[in-house]
Write a protein that holds these residues in place. Structure first.
Motif, PDB file in Angstrom:
ATOM      1  N   PHE A  32      -1.666  -8.981  15.165  1.00 20.91           N
ATOM      2  CA  PHE A  32      -2.435 -10.167  14.767  1.00 20.91           C
ATOM      3  C   PHE A  32      -2.848  -9.997  13.315  1.00 20.91           C
ATOM      4  N   GLU A  33      -2.393 -10.932  12.482  1.00 17.97           N
ATOM      5  CA  GLU A  33      -2.619 -10.830  11.033  1.00 17.97           C
ATOM      6  C   GLU A  33      -3.398 -12.054  10.569  1.00 17.97           C
ATOM      7  N   LYS A  34      -4.454 -11.775   9.816  1.00 15.73           N
ATOM      8  CA  LYS A  34      -5.351 -12.837   9.340  1.00 15.73           C
ATOM      9  C   LYS A  34      -4.648 -13.854   8.422  1.00 15.73           C
ATOM     10  N   LEU A  51       2.358  -0.991  -6.572  1.00 20.92           N
ATOM     11  CA  LEU A  51       1.793   0.292  -6.152  1.00 20.92           C
ATOM     12  C   LEU A  51       2.782   1.394  -6.464  1.00 20.92           C
ATOM     13  N   ALA A  52       2.238   2.609  -6.584  1.00 15.42           N
ATOM     14  CA  ALA A  52       3.100   3.770  -6.799  1.00 15.42           C
ATOM     15  C   ALA A  52       3.426   4.383  -5.437  1.00 15.42           C
ATOM     16  N   LEU A  53       4.717   4.450  -5.161  1.00 20.90           N
ATOM     17  CA  LEU A  53       5.188   5.062  -3.915  1.00 20.90           C
ATOM     18  C   LEU A  53       5.632   6.475  -4.251  1.00 20.90           C
ATOM     19  N   SER A 106       6.614  -3.557  -5.638  1.00 21.20           N
ATOM     20  CA  SER A 106       5.771  -4.740  -5.506  1.00 21.20           C
ATOM     21  C   SER A 106       5.167  -4.756  -4.104  1.00 21.20           C
ATOM     22  N   ARG A 107       3.863  -4.945  -4.045  1.00 19.59           N
ATOM     23  CA  ARG A 107       3.179  -4.967  -2.744  1.00 19.59           C
ATOM     24  C   ARG A 107       3.762  -6.073  -1.861  1.00 19.59           C
ATOM     25  N   GLY A 108       4.002  -7.246  -2.465  1.00 16.58           N
ATOM     26  CA  GLY A 108       4.506  -8.381  -1.685  1.00 16.58           C
ATOM     27  C   GLY A 108       5.906  -8.114  -1.153  1.00 16.58           C
ATOM     28  N   ALA A 130      -7.149 -14.147  12.734  1.00 15.11           N
ATOM     29  CA  ALA A 130      -8.119 -13.130  12.298  1.00 15.11           C
ATOM     30  C   ALA A 130      -8.954 -12.662  13.480  1.00 15.11           C
ATOM     31  N   LEU A 131      -9.004 -11.355  13.654  1.00 17.14           N
ATOM     32  CA  LEU A 131      -9.882 -10.808  14.685  1.00 17.14           C
ATOM     33  C   LEU A 131     -11.327 -11.135  14.315  1.00 17.14           C
ATOM     34  N   THR A 132     -12.099 -11.651  15.283  1.00 16.74           N
ATOM     35  CA  THR A 132     -13.515 -11.901  14.987  1.00 16.74           C
ATOM     36  C   THR A 132     -14.403 -10.968  15.805  1.00 16.74           C
ATOM     37  N   GLY A 313      -5.006   4.032   8.495  1.00 18.41           N
ATOM     38  CA  GLY A 313      -4.864   3.527   7.120  1.00 18.41           C
ATOM     39  C   GLY A 313      -6.231   3.298   6.491  1.00 18.41           C
ATOM     40  N   ASP A 314      -6.304   2.292   5.607  1.00 22.65           N
ATOM     41  CA  ASP A 314      -7.567   2.031   4.898  1.00 22.65           C
ATOM     42  C   ASP A 314      -8.716   1.719   5.847  1.00 22.65           C
ATOM     43  N   ALA A 315      -8.431   1.190   7.028  1.00 22.12           N
ATOM     44  CA  ALA A 315      -9.503   0.865   7.974  1.00 22.12           C
ATOM     45  C   ALA A 315     -10.272   2.125   8.371  1.00 22.12           C
ATOM     46  N   GLY A 326      -3.293   5.952  -1.510  1.00 20.63           N
ATOM     47  CA  GLY A 326      -3.866   5.264  -0.344  1.00 20.63           C
ATOM     48  C   GLY A 326      -2.794   4.809   0.639  1.00 20.63           C
ATOM     49  N   MET A 327      -1.805   4.100   0.138  1.00 14.10           N
ATOM     50  CA  MET A 327      -0.706   3.643   0.991  1.00 14.10           C
ATOM     51  C   MET A 327       0.132   4.828   1.463  1.00 14.10           C
ATOM     52  N   ASN A 328       0.380   5.766   0.567  1.00 13.28           N
ATOM     53  CA  ASN A 328       1.193   6.938   0.940  1.00 13.28           C
ATOM     54  C   ASN A 328       0.546   7.698   2.103  1.00 13.28           C
TER      55      ASN A 328
HETATM   56  P1  FAD Z   1      -4.286  -3.461   3.652  1.00 10.67           P
HETATM   57  O1  FAD Z   1      -3.146  -3.284   2.770  1.00 10.67           O
HETATM   58  O2  FAD Z   1      -5.612  -3.812   3.157  1.00 10.67           O
HETATM   59  O3  FAD Z   1      -3.847  -4.402   4.857  1.00 10.67           O
HETATM   60  C1  FAD Z   1      -4.753  -4.855   5.840  1.00 10.67           C
HETATM   61  C2  FAD Z   1      -4.169  -6.091   6.515  1.00 10.67           C
HETATM   62  O4  FAD Z   1      -5.061  -6.497   7.547  1.00 10.67           O
HETATM   63  C3  FAD Z   1      -4.024  -7.263   5.548  1.00 10.67           C
HETATM   64  O5  FAD Z   1      -2.763  -7.861   5.718  1.00 10.67           O
HETATM   65  C4  FAD Z   1      -5.163  -8.205   5.976  1.00 10.67           C
HETATM   66  O6  FAD Z   1      -4.863  -9.561   5.764  1.00 10.67           O
HETATM   67  C5  FAD Z   1      -5.271  -7.890   7.457  1.00 10.67           C
HETATM   68  N1  FAD Z   1      -6.592  -8.188   8.009  1.00 10.67           N
HETATM   69  C6  FAD Z   1      -7.803  -7.989   7.433  1.00 10.67           C
HETATM   70  N2  FAD Z   1      -8.790  -8.406   8.249  1.00 10.67           N
HETATM   71  C7  FAD Z   1      -8.193  -8.862   9.374  1.00 10.67           C
HETATM   72  C8  FAD Z   1      -8.681  -9.427  10.575  1.00 10.67           C
HETATM   73  N3  FAD Z   1      -9.985  -9.624  10.772  1.00 10.67           N
HETATM   74  N4  FAD Z   1      -7.790  -9.789  11.530  1.00 10.67           N
HETATM   75  C9  FAD Z   1      -6.450  -9.608  11.333  1.00 10.67           C
HETATM   76  N5  FAD Z   1      -5.935  -9.094  10.198  1.00 10.67           N
HETATM   77  C10 FAD Z   1      -6.798  -8.730   9.229  1.00 10.67           C
HETATM   78  N6  FAD Z   1      -1.916   3.171  -2.807  1.00 10.67           N
HETATM   79  C11 FAD Z   1      -0.820   3.912  -3.130  1.00 10.67           C
HETATM   80  O7  FAD Z   1      -0.276   4.649  -2.287  1.00 10.67           O
HETATM   81  N7  FAD Z   1      -0.303   3.858  -4.395  1.00 10.67           N
HETATM   82  C12 FAD Z   1      -0.870   3.091  -5.375  1.00 10.67           C
HETATM   83  O8  FAD Z   1      -0.385   3.086  -6.515  1.00 10.67           O
HETATM   84  C13 FAD Z   1      -2.022   2.317  -5.051  1.00 10.67           C
HETATM   85  N8  FAD Z   1      -2.611   1.545  -6.004  1.00 10.67           N
HETATM   86  C14 FAD Z   1      -3.722   0.824  -5.676  1.00 10.67           C
HETATM   87  C15 FAD Z   1      -4.364   0.084  -6.671  1.00 10.67           C
HETATM   88  C16 FAD Z   1      -5.513  -0.625  -6.390  1.00 10.67           C
HETATM   89  C17 FAD Z   1      -6.192  -1.399  -7.480  1.00 10.67           C
HETATM   90  C18 FAD Z   1      -6.036  -0.611  -5.071  1.00 10.67           C
HETATM   91  C19 FAD Z   1      -7.271  -1.363  -4.734  1.00 10.67           C
HETATM   92  C20 FAD Z   1      -5.404   0.123  -4.067  1.00 10.67           C
HETATM   93  C21 FAD Z   1      -4.256   0.853  -4.363  1.00 10.67           C
HETATM   94  N9  FAD Z   1      -3.613   1.629  -3.399  1.00 10.67           N
HETATM   95  C22 FAD Z   1      -2.518   2.383  -3.723  1.00 10.67           C
HETATM   96  C23 FAD Z   1      -4.130   1.710  -2.022  1.00 10.67           C
HETATM   97  C24 FAD Z   1      -3.372   0.778  -1.099  1.00 10.67           C
HETATM   98  O9  FAD Z   1      -3.445  -0.538  -1.593  1.00 10.67           O
HETATM   99  C25 FAD Z   1      -3.959   0.841   0.307  1.00 10.67           C
HETATM  100  O10 FAD Z   1      -4.161   2.179   0.691  1.00 10.67           O
HETATM  101  C26 FAD Z   1      -3.037   0.165   1.305  1.00 10.67           C
HETATM  102  O11 FAD Z   1      -2.889  -1.201   0.994  1.00 10.67           O
HETATM  103  C27 FAD Z   1      -3.617   0.319   2.717  1.00 10.67           C
HETATM  104  O12 FAD Z   1      -2.823  -0.389   3.617  1.00 10.67           O
HETATM  105  P2  FAD Z   1      -3.473  -0.963   4.935  1.00 10.67           P
HETATM  106  O13 FAD Z   1      -2.358  -1.673   5.644  1.00 10.67           O
HETATM  107  O14 FAD Z   1      -4.236   0.097   5.634  1.00 10.67           O
HETATM  108  O15 FAD Z   1      -4.545  -2.022   4.451  1.00 10.67           O
END
Ligand code: FAD
Length: 465
Positions: A32-34, A51-53, A106-108, A130-132, A313-315, A326-328
């Motif tokens: 489920f994606e917001k 981002l840097a991979l 590219s992130r996208g 979006a999860l609420t 991940g970031d959560a 962070g992504m790595n």
């Molecule tokens: P996110 O990428 O934040 O994805 C979370 C997903 O959950 C999103 O699609 C969002 O829409 C969705 N979501 C949120 N809330 C809800 C909800 N309530 N219900 C359903 N879906 C929801 N990392 C690297 O490894 N190399 C880099 O060079 C790098 N550069 C960075 C530069 C900047 C400026 C920043 C801020 C971060 C950078 N990072 C980098 C870190 C990287 O962006 C994150 O670690 C990575 O995006 C984490 O992935 P994620 O999927 O855990 O979270």
């Protein structure tokens, strides 16, 4: 025995890669994606455009067969191109040769590729959802669509990959406190852009600096270090660069608070980054429109609610971006979790606890190294003592590769646990400091004696896989 269905919250980078791996292992996965589907709506943008991979992320992508596809859409970065105030610049290589490089993606484009792969493996995505709230006792979740219309569903095993502002984390924390601590960084960031060289007047292109249609050297991560603040620029495949200005958010100049508009910001750039401003013809527009991003480090004592819900991940462990990890780190998480779930299907509380046991010390270590790297990037890369240490380190790495490896290299180009890299880095640094205190001029240090001190003090490095 049939596997428990998985309800994954968040289809960002980590969520999509995890969904693919779980589906490949036979799990029924609903994500489920917001946001809307970026493949139809166009990517709405995360917080950074590219981002840097590095090796850890690539390793995870290799294990799912995606590494080559991703690298085809990436630009190689061999090292840091450090620009000084006088317009001079030089490359500080990251690794020993072109086998040790990082990649700008590219992130996208990466998210799109991961979504396609996860769907092809059998994961089902539900966008605009979006999860609420969560009722953990009844195993039900509430989701809101783009119009705010809510519905309730029964959930499988809940995994939150919904990023630093995780809604699942908030719901878990409300049920049973997770011991959450958020440490905000007092610096923010703003993204700007250098377009391809073809869109710039010839007069602003510095002779010999750019190549292949890029305004600057394409195969580098550019840094303009200025002590308490800096700019960086990463190349994009379409020959532009995403520039990020990192600056204190508040306080005396220079800070974002003292740059209220594009005119003030242009004056600041003219004084501080004179070579950069002419390369950004849309500076005023970008400065006015692009938000100031905030950065923080997230620490949690508990990443899971017994066997019912887990964060990844970031959560679970958002960090500041200065090590580009962070992504790595999140990608490394996905492989560990998918394997643990596939191996031990029933006792989810134990699987989740084991995941936290394996990953939390490493997440804590990279959180710390990312904060330390901010100082290194904005300040130390131009500092003579730092450069002397780097030079001595390089000599030792060549002389005793079994006993010395730069910490940056361990983090970026190996799979050695982050925790190991942190601790080994501290031990090596103490010895380097000792040697430089005794003999500050690297040229006069006896390398054989220095090497001997490392060999007799430190255990050999683990063999690299
Ligand atoms: P996110 O990428 O934040 O994805 C979370 C997903 O959950 C999103 O699609 C969002 O829409 C969705 N979501 C949120 N809330 C809800 C909800 N309530 N219900 C359903 N879906 C929801 N990392 C690297 O490894 N190399 C880099 O060079 C790098 N550069 C960075 C530069 C900047 C400026 C920043 C801020 C971060 C950078 N990072 C980098 C870190 C990287 O962006 C994150 O670690 C990575 O995006 C984490 O992935 P994620 O999927 O855990 O979270």
């Amino acid at each position: 025995m049939s596997q428990h269905p998985i309800t994954l919250i968040g289809g960002g980078l980590v969520g999509a890669l995890l969904a693919q791996q779980l589906a490949q292992r036979g799990f029924a996965v609903d994500v489920f994606e917001k946001r809307p589907d970026p493949r139809q709506a166009g990517f709405l943008g995360g917080r950074s455009i590219n981002l840097a991979l590095a090796e850890r992320g690539l390793h995870a992508l290799r294990s799912t067969g995606l590494a080559d596809d991703v690298l085809q859409r990436a630009v190689m970065m061999r090292g840091r191109m450090v620009h000084d105030r006088d317009g001079q610049h030089g490359l500080q290589r990251y690794g020993i040769d072109d086998s040790e490089v990082i990649w700008s993606v590219s992130r996208g484009a990466l998210n799109t590729l991961l979504l396609d792969a996860a769907e092809a493996a059998g994961a089902k995505f539900h966008f605009d959802q979006a999860l609420t709230t969560v009722d953990f006792d009844r195993q039900r979740i509430r989701l809101a669509d783009a119009n705010g219309v809510e519905r309730e569903l029964s959930a499988g095993l809940l995994i939150g990959a919904d990023g630093a502002g995780s809604a699942l984390r908030a719901a878990m924390n409300a049920h049973t406190p997770l011991g959450e601590r958020v440490e905000p960084l007092d610096h923010g960031y703003k993204e700007l852009e250098i377009p391809p060289a073809s869109e710039l007047p010839a007069a602003v292109l510095q002779a010999g600096e750019g190549r292949d249609g890029f305004a600057l050297e394409p195969n580098a991560l550019h840094i303009w270090p200025h002590g308490s603040y800096m700019c960086i620029a990463l190349p994009n495949t379409e020959r532009s660069f995403t520039v990020t200005l990192f600056l204190p958010s508040q306080g005396a100049a220079p800070s974002f608070a003292t740059l209220p508009d594009a005119a003030a910001a242009a004056t600041f750039f003219t004084e501080q980054f004179p070579g950069l401003l002419p390369l950004m013809p849309r500076f005023a527009e970008d400065f006015e429109h692009n938000p100031i991003g905030t950065l923080s480090t997230l620490y949690l004592q508990r990443w899971h609610l017994d066997g019912r819900a887990l964060l990844i991940g970031d959560a679970a462990h958002a960090i500041v971006p200065f090590h580009g990890q962070g992504m790595n780190c999140g990608f490394e998480d996905t492989v560990v979790l998918a394997n643990l779930l596939a191996e031990a299907r029933d006792d989810h509380a134990e699987v989740f606890a084991e995941f936290q046991r394996q990953r939390q010390p490493n997440a804590d270590a990279i959180a710390r190294m990312a904060l330390e790297n901010y100082i290194e990037m904005r300040d130390s890369v131009a500092d003579p003592h730092y450069l002397a240490k780097r030079e001595l380190g390089a000599l030792l790495a060549a002389r005793i590769p079994t006993h010395y490896m730069a910490r940056y290299r361990m983090v970026t180009f190996t799979h050695l646990p982050y925790r190991y890299a942190l601790e080994r880095g501290q031990a090596q640094d103490a010895l380097l400091e000792q040697l430089l205190r005794e003999t500050p001029d690297v040229a006069t240090i006896d390398i054989d004696t220095a090497a001997q001190r490392f060999v007799s003090t430190l255990a050999p490095l683990p063999e690299l896989r």
